[in-house]
Scaffold this motif. Sequence first.
Motif, PDB file in Angstrom:
ATOM      1  N   LEU A 183       0.811  -1.222   0.000  1.00 38.08           N
ATOM      2  CA  LEU A 183       0.000   0.000   0.000  1.00 38.08           C
ATOM      3  C   LEU A 183       0.841   1.267   0.000  1.00 38.08           C
ATOM      4  O   LEU A 183       0.334   2.357   0.273  1.00 38.08           O
ATOM      5  CB  LEU A 183      -0.942   0.013   1.209  1.00 38.08           C
ATOM      6  CG  LEU A 183      -1.857  -1.205   1.369  1.00 38.08           C
ATOM      7  CD1 LEU A 183      -2.793  -1.026   2.557  1.00 38.08           C
ATOM      8  CD2 LEU A 183      -2.664  -1.468   0.117  1.00 38.08           C
ATOM      9  N   GLY A 184       2.119   1.117  -0.355  1.00 32.94           N
ATOM     10  CA  GLY A 184       2.980   2.284  -0.436  1.00 32.94           C
ATOM     11  C   GLY A 184       3.548   2.495  -1.826  1.00 32.94           C
ATOM     12  O   GLY A 184       4.409   3.342  -2.032  1.00 32.94           O
ATOM     13  N   ILE A 185       3.051   1.726  -2.797  1.00 32.63           N
ATOM     14  CA  ILE A 185       3.538   1.824  -4.179  1.00 32.63           C
ATOM     15  C   ILE A 185       2.539   2.639  -4.996  1.00 32.63           C
ATOM     16  O   ILE A 185       1.341   2.369  -4.962  1.00 32.63           O
ATOM     17  CB  ILE A 185       3.710   0.422  -4.791  1.00 32.63           C
ATOM     18  CG1 ILE A 185       4.720  -0.387  -3.967  1.00 32.63           C
ATOM     19  CG2 ILE A 185       4.147   0.508  -6.238  1.00 32.63           C
ATOM     20  CD1 ILE A 185       4.814  -1.845  -4.371  1.00 32.63           C
TER      21      ILE A 185
ATOM     22  N   ILE B 241      -2.663  -3.554  -9.914  1.00 34.42           N
ATOM     23  CA  ILE B 241      -3.029  -4.738 -10.705  1.00 34.42           C
ATOM     24  C   ILE B 241      -3.153  -5.958  -9.789  1.00 34.42           C
ATOM     25  O   ILE B 241      -4.111  -6.733  -9.881  1.00 34.42           O
ATOM     26  CB  ILE B 241      -1.990  -4.984 -11.811  1.00 34.42           C
ATOM     27  CG1 ILE B 241      -2.011  -3.827 -12.825  1.00 34.42           C
ATOM     28  CG2 ILE B 241      -2.245  -6.320 -12.508  1.00 34.42           C
ATOM     29  CD1 ILE B 241      -0.879  -3.856 -13.834  1.00 34.42           C
ATOM     30  N   LYS B 242      -2.209  -6.103  -8.885  1.00 33.65           N
ATOM     31  CA  LYS B 242      -2.225  -7.245  -7.955  1.00 33.65           C
ATOM     32  C   LYS B 242      -3.396  -7.142  -6.977  1.00 33.65           C
ATOM     33  O   LYS B 242      -4.031  -8.147  -6.644  1.00 33.65           O
ATOM     34  CB  LYS B 242      -0.895  -7.305  -7.195  1.00 33.65           C
ATOM     35  CG  LYS B 242      -0.786  -8.474  -6.227  1.00 33.65           C
ATOM     36  CD  LYS B 242       0.606  -8.559  -5.617  1.00 33.65           C
ATOM     37  CE  LYS B 242       0.696  -9.627  -4.541  1.00 33.65           C
ATOM     38  NZ  LYS B 242       0.314 -10.962  -5.026  1.00 33.65           N
ATOM     39  N   LEU B 243      -3.678  -5.927  -6.511  1.00 36.91           N
ATOM     40  CA  LEU B 243      -4.797  -5.717  -5.580  1.00 36.91           C
ATOM     41  C   LEU B 243      -6.105  -6.211  -6.189  1.00 36.91           C
ATOM     42  O   LEU B 243      -6.883  -6.925  -5.531  1.00 36.91           O
ATOM     43  CB  LEU B 243      -4.904  -4.231  -5.233  1.00 36.91           C
ATOM     44  CG  LEU B 243      -6.155  -3.800  -4.457  1.00 36.91           C
ATOM     45  CD1 LEU B 243      -6.103  -4.337  -3.033  1.00 36.91           C
ATOM     46  CD2 LEU B 243      -6.290  -2.272  -4.445  1.00 36.91           C
ATOM     47  N   TYR B 244      -6.348  -5.842  -7.439  1.00 34.30           N
ATOM     48  CA  TYR B 244      -7.597  -6.263  -8.079  1.00 34.30           C
ATOM     49  C   TYR B 244      -7.590  -7.749  -8.402  1.00 34.30           C
ATOM     50  O   TYR B 244      -8.618  -8.431  -8.272  1.00 34.30           O
ATOM     51  CB  TYR B 244      -7.856  -5.420  -9.337  1.00 34.30           C
ATOM     52  CG  TYR B 244      -8.464  -4.079  -9.003  1.00 34.30           C
ATOM     53  CD1 TYR B 244      -9.848  -3.943  -8.839  1.00 34.30           C
ATOM     54  CD2 TYR B 244      -7.665  -2.965  -8.804  1.00 34.30           C
ATOM     55  CE1 TYR B 244     -10.409  -2.728  -8.501  1.00 34.30           C
ATOM     56  CE2 TYR B 244      -8.219  -1.730  -8.466  1.00 34.30           C
ATOM     57  CZ  TYR B 244      -9.592  -1.622  -8.317  1.00 34.30           C
ATOM     58  OH  TYR B 244     -10.151  -0.413  -7.970  1.00 34.30           O
ATOM     59  N   LYS B 245      -6.435  -8.273  -8.778  1.00 37.31           N
ATOM     60  CA  LYS B 245      -6.347  -9.695  -9.118  1.00 37.31           C
ATOM     61  C   LYS B 245      -6.555 -10.578  -7.888  1.00 37.31           C
ATOM     62  O   LYS B 245      -7.282 -11.587  -7.937  1.00 37.31           O
ATOM     63  CB  LYS B 245      -4.979  -9.989  -9.742  1.00 37.31           C
ATOM     64  CG  LYS B 245      -4.735 -11.448 -10.117  1.00 37.31           C
ATOM     65  CD  LYS B 245      -3.379 -11.621 -10.771  1.00 37.31           C
ATOM     66  CE  LYS B 245      -3.120 -13.074 -11.176  1.00 37.31           C
ATOM     67  NZ  LYS B 245      -2.969 -13.949 -10.006  1.00 37.31           N
ATOM     68  N   ASP B 246      -5.938 -10.186  -6.770  1.00 35.22           N
ATOM     69  CA  ASP B 246      -5.942 -11.048  -5.588  1.00 35.22           C
ATOM     70  C   ASP B 246      -7.062 -10.754  -4.600  1.00 35.22           C
ATOM     71  O   ASP B 246      -7.396 -11.617  -3.774  1.00 35.22           O
ATOM     72  CB  ASP B 246      -4.606 -10.914  -4.842  1.00 35.22           C
ATOM     73  CG  ASP B 246      -3.428 -11.421  -5.648  1.00 35.22           C
ATOM     74  OD1 ASP B 246      -3.662 -12.085  -6.673  1.00 35.22           O
ATOM     75  OD2 ASP B 246      -2.277 -11.134  -5.252  1.00 35.22           O
TER      76      ASP B 246
ATOM     77  N   LEU C 224     -15.770  -1.399  -9.266  1.00 36.95           N
ATOM     78  CA  LEU C 224     -17.219  -1.358  -9.067  1.00 36.95           C
ATOM     79  C   LEU C 224     -17.804  -2.742  -8.782  1.00 36.95           C
ATOM     80  O   LEU C 224     -19.029  -2.917  -8.805  1.00 36.95           O
ATOM     81  CB  LEU C 224     -17.946  -0.728 -10.258  1.00 36.95           C
ATOM     82  CG  LEU C 224     -17.551   0.700 -10.638  1.00 36.95           C
ATOM     83  CD1 LEU C 224     -18.461   1.224 -11.747  1.00 36.95           C
ATOM     84  CD2 LEU C 224     -17.593   1.636  -9.447  1.00 36.95           C
ATOM     85  N   GLY C 225     -16.947  -3.716  -8.510  1.00 33.44           N
ATOM     86  CA  GLY C 225     -17.418  -5.049  -8.158  1.00 33.44           C
ATOM     87  C   GLY C 225     -17.947  -5.092  -6.730  1.00 33.44           C
ATOM     88  O   GLY C 225     -17.952  -4.092  -6.007  1.00 33.44           O
ATOM     89  N   HIS C 226     -18.369  -6.285  -6.299  1.00 36.48           N
ATOM     90  CA  HIS C 226     -18.996  -6.433  -4.987  1.00 36.48           C
ATOM     91  C   HIS C 226     -18.056  -6.016  -3.851  1.00 36.48           C
ATOM     92  O   HIS C 226     -18.448  -5.267  -2.951  1.00 36.48           O
ATOM     93  CB  HIS C 226     -19.447  -7.884  -4.787  1.00 36.48           C
ATOM     94  CG  HIS C 226     -19.986  -8.164  -3.413  1.00 36.48           C
ATOM     95  ND1 HIS C 226     -21.225  -7.706  -2.994  1.00 36.48           N
ATOM     96  CD2 HIS C 226     -19.438  -8.821  -2.346  1.00 36.48           C
ATOM     97  CE1 HIS C 226     -21.426  -8.084  -1.737  1.00 36.48           C
ATOM     98  NE2 HIS C 226     -20.363  -8.763  -1.318  1.00 36.48           N
ATOM     99  N   VAL C 227     -16.812  -6.496  -3.887  1.00 32.98           N
ATOM    100  CA  VAL C 227     -15.874  -6.205  -2.800  1.00 32.98           C
ATOM    101  C   VAL C 227     -15.512  -4.721  -2.778  1.00 32.98           C
ATOM    102  O   VAL C 227     -15.518  -4.079  -1.722  1.00 32.98           O
ATOM    103  CB  VAL C 227     -14.604  -7.068  -2.921  1.00 32.98           C
ATOM    104  CG1 VAL C 227     -13.609  -6.716  -1.803  1.00 32.98           C
ATOM    105  CG2 VAL C 227     -14.953  -8.541  -2.864  1.00 32.98           C
ATOM    106  N   SER C 228     -15.198  -4.171  -3.949  1.00 26.68           N
ATOM    107  CA  SER C 228     -14.808  -2.758  -3.981  1.00 26.68           C
ATOM    108  C   SER C 228     -15.983  -1.861  -3.609  1.00 26.68           C
ATOM    109  O   SER C 228     -15.796  -0.815  -2.962  1.00 26.68           O
ATOM    110  CB  SER C 228     -14.263  -2.377  -5.363  1.00 26.68           C
ATOM    111  OG  SER C 228     -15.241  -2.521  -6.366  1.00 26.68           O
ATOM    112  N   HIS C 229     -17.196  -2.245  -3.993  1.00 30.57           N
ATOM    113  CA  HIS C 229     -18.364  -1.442  -3.617  1.00 30.57           C
ATOM    114  C   HIS C 229     -18.525  -1.413  -2.107  1.00 30.57           C
ATOM    115  O   HIS C 229     -18.826  -0.368  -1.510  1.00 30.57           O
ATOM    116  CB  HIS C 229     -19.632  -1.993  -4.279  1.00 30.57           C
ATOM    117  CG  HIS C 229     -20.842  -1.133  -4.069  1.00 30.57           C
ATOM    118  ND1 HIS C 229     -21.680  -1.289  -2.993  1.00 30.57           N
ATOM    119  CD2 HIS C 229     -21.322  -0.074  -4.780  1.00 30.57           C
ATOM    120  CE1 HIS C 229     -22.647  -0.380  -3.051  1.00 30.57           C
ATOM    121  NE2 HIS C 229     -22.446   0.361  -4.118  1.00 30.57           N
ATOM    122  N   HIS C 230     -18.305  -2.558  -1.468  1.00 33.02           N
ATOM    123  CA  HIS C 230     -18.429  -2.647  -0.009  1.00 33.02           C
ATOM    124  C   HIS C 230     -17.364  -1.810   0.710  1.00 33.02           C
ATOM    125  O   HIS C 230     -17.659  -1.117   1.687  1.00 33.02           O
ATOM    126  CB  HIS C 230     -18.319  -4.113   0.424  1.00 33.02           C
ATOM    127  CG  HIS C 230     -18.202  -4.313   1.901  1.00 33.02           C
ATOM    128  ND1 HIS C 230     -19.187  -3.926   2.790  1.00 33.02           N
ATOM    129  CD2 HIS C 230     -17.192  -4.840   2.666  1.00 33.02           C
ATOM    130  CE1 HIS C 230     -18.803  -4.215   4.032  1.00 33.02           C
ATOM    131  NE2 HIS C 230     -17.601  -4.762   3.976  1.00 33.02           N
TER     132      HIS C 230
END
Length: 472
Positions: A291-293, A432-437, A443-449
């Motif tokens: 979270l620092g990149i 890229i890794k954050l969204y992949k993993d 706007l998906g379920h996890v990001s919306h939450h």
Amino acid sequence: MLFSEPIIKIDPELCTGCRRCAAVCPVDAIIGEPGKPQEVDAHRCVVCGQCVQICTVYAADSLESGDNLKNKRLQRGQLPSVREPLFAAYSAGQVPEVKRALADSALYKVVQCAPAIRVSLAEEFGLPMGTLTPGKMAAALRHLKFDRIYDTNFGADVTIMEEGTELIGRVMSGERLPMFTSCCPAWVKHAETAAPELLDHLSSCKSPMQMVGALVKTYGAKQNGVDPAKIYSVAVMPCTCKEFECSREEMEVDGLREVDVVITTRELAQLIKDAGIDFVNLPDEPFDSPLGIYSGAGSIFGVTGGVMEAAIRTGYELVTHETIPNLQLDFVRGEEGLRTATAQLGDLELRVAVVAGLKYVSEILKQVKEGTSPYHFIEVMGCPEGCVSGGGQPKLLLETLRKKAYQARKSSVYRHDSHQQVRKSHENPAIIKLYKDFLGEPLGHVSHHLLHTTFHSREKMSPNQALGVKED
């Protein structure tokens, strides 16, 4: 951190009624007769802190030599070691609380720093205006015993992924246009107070600070193998209203506050000085992963037009599936005021507006209310030149020095962006890794939450509620 009293205050014992604060307030929230102590209208105030920046009336020597001074410092949330003058207009501080938390071994201390901090903090230690010090800042925070040093710039990159996708969806459907940015809490509070019927036009994205806060206690907690309940999350911001934002009821994740406390640039300098850290001679150290990149696009959130520029860099490639030909988008860069432009994204003509300073937003709001606004996307920042001119930044008493500082800080932000290997949010490998993993897709379920929120009218709130004061 839920506040029990207002953040922005004017000391009636010190205020001379010069009304310079009233002249700079973008929402006419300063009340009082000339020559008499002024007050803050709780309902109107957007906690931007511009009154704090411009106030030049400070405690006399006779006051500073007595117990009254010590009591005032205590009331203002300052450390006993602070030696700067006590001005009439000020923001309530949280440094003593942070210092206590840093000494608590039971807590896992995490900190994030906004883009504008690294181009202004050095001024508090005698370095030239605009000196860029991300490495020294990270080193100082480690000396202060934070367990993880993260960066709000990472959250800015996440914001572009979410907000850019949201914007494209709205443009293609033609719904709820124009879309306003929602990064600036002073602007959001003003919209909730002055134009609640337009709140559907705001992006549903949380600010980068709150996004990082939510990720620190979910994704970051898993990465570090830490119980989220033991994480003490601190944000260092150039903005006094960020203290208000983190206290909003909506800003929690799974029952935990996303950001526990906010301190300003000036307050971080106080902590560093109090600890006896030689900031100027610190060797550079890196931020912690992941979270620092951040990308260059994340770093330009600190200046007016930066959110717009970062969004267009990514939006162009999402729409056209081609590489954007020029990363330096001068048509959205500028100073205080209102700027408009058209950005060509393939066959799409994206009409945009950038508002720097809340006093310039009224005409835009009128157009949206009347249904005559020609724009698709509008960036609004409450402070005159964006976050580099925030209410929590190093204080300069002369107008000429303030202008010089703003220009130097902006130049440094753009230079930092130009030197980054990755300059587009969607190309940040950590994103890229954050969204992949973890997040899946924007706007998906996890990001919306985790990353999106709602806004609400403050028209019928009591004055204390409007200012963010907790009521029994």
